[in-house]
Design a protein around this motif. Structure first.
Motif, PDB file in Angstrom:
ATOM      1  N   SER A 203       1.903   6.675  -6.954  1.00 37.59           N
ATOM      2  CA  SER A 203       0.909   7.657  -7.367  1.00 37.59           C
ATOM      3  C   SER A 203       1.471   9.074  -7.280  1.00 37.59           C
ATOM      4  O   SER A 203       1.283   9.889  -8.186  1.00 37.59           O
ATOM      5  CB  SER A 203      -0.335   7.513  -6.488  1.00 37.59           C
TER       6      SER A 203
ATOM      7  N   ASP B 133       0.834  -1.207   0.000  1.00 40.16           N
ATOM      8  CA  ASP B 133       0.000   0.000   0.000  1.00 40.16           C
ATOM      9  C   ASP B 133       0.868   1.256   0.000  1.00 40.16           C
ATOM     10  O   ASP B 133       0.568   2.228  -0.682  1.00 40.16           O
ATOM     11  CB  ASP B 133      -0.945   0.010   1.202  1.00 40.16           C
ATOM     12  N   ARG B 134       1.960   1.224   0.782  1.00 44.98           N
ATOM     13  CA  ARG B 134       2.871   2.380   0.824  1.00 44.98           C
ATOM     14  C   ARG B 134       3.494   2.616  -0.544  1.00 44.98           C
ATOM     15  O   ARG B 134       3.602   3.743  -1.005  1.00 44.98           O
ATOM     16  CB  ARG B 134       3.962   2.158   1.865  1.00 44.98           C
TER      17      ARG B 134
ATOM     18  N   SER C  20       0.990   4.145  -2.903  1.00 44.98           N
ATOM     19  CA  SER C  20       0.803   5.559  -2.582  1.00 44.98           C
ATOM     20  C   SER C  20       1.951   6.398  -3.130  1.00 44.98           C
ATOM     21  O   SER C  20       1.736   7.457  -3.738  1.00 44.98           O
ATOM     22  CB  SER C  20       0.699   5.731  -1.067  1.00 44.98           C
TER      23      SER C  20
END
Length: 167
Positions: free
Chosen positions: A34, A27-28, A31
């Motif tokens: 992005s 998830d990191r 992020s």
């Protein structure tokens, strides 16, 4: 992280051409990818340079992420250096190495030499910007001739600590 690993990272856990990421990105990492994709410096290039390819990858160690744009140009390395030094400065990047080409090599386009390394923080995380020419035998060039292709990378780890982190 070495960019020599880009091919294996792309197939193992990243994504190419801005398609959806593979399941191995944390998830990191997603992020940060992005945020890196939105960096203006990655999409800026001299008008005579042509974009060949864009790759975004997650390292399988769960730490590094990288967005890399490949460009083809007829400009000499000194002109590419000047262009990206100006763009990076305007965009808030801090140059880690400020000496003009030739840096350690009179022909960085033949040897894989970095021609610019800079950093800035994104949400408290250091990010590295590197502009470099791949070695002619690196198999990283997707379109174009060695010496006329360069990369603009943003990542959480320096591609080449020996040259990038030396001021």
């Amino acid at each position: 992280m070495s960019l020599a690993l880009v091919g294996s990272l792309v197939s193992a856990c990243g994504h190419t051409n801005d398609r959806s990421p593979a399941q191995k990105c944390t998830d990191r990492q997603l992020s940060m990818l992005s945020q890196l994709k939105e960096l203006a410096v990655l999409d800026q290039h001299p008008t005579t340079s042509i974009s060949n390819n864009r790759v975004a990858v997650c390292a399988d160690d769960g730490r590094d992420v990288q967005v890399s744009n490949e460009y083809q140009t007829l400009l000499p390395p000194a002109d590419i250096h000047t262009f990206y030094t100006d763009v990076a400065h305007t965009d808030g990047w801090h140059a880690l190495r400020v000496n003009d080409p030739p840096i350690n090599d009179p022909n960085p386009q033949d040897s894989g030499q970095d021609i610019l390394c800079a950093t800035r923080d994104i949400d408290g995380t250091p990010v590295y910007l590197e502009v470099w020419y791949p070695d002619a035998d690196s198999d990283l060039i997707t379109n174009g001739d060695p010496g006329k292709v360069y990369f603009v990378d943003a990542s959480l780890e320096s591609r080449n600590d020996d040259t990038c982190l030396t001021e």
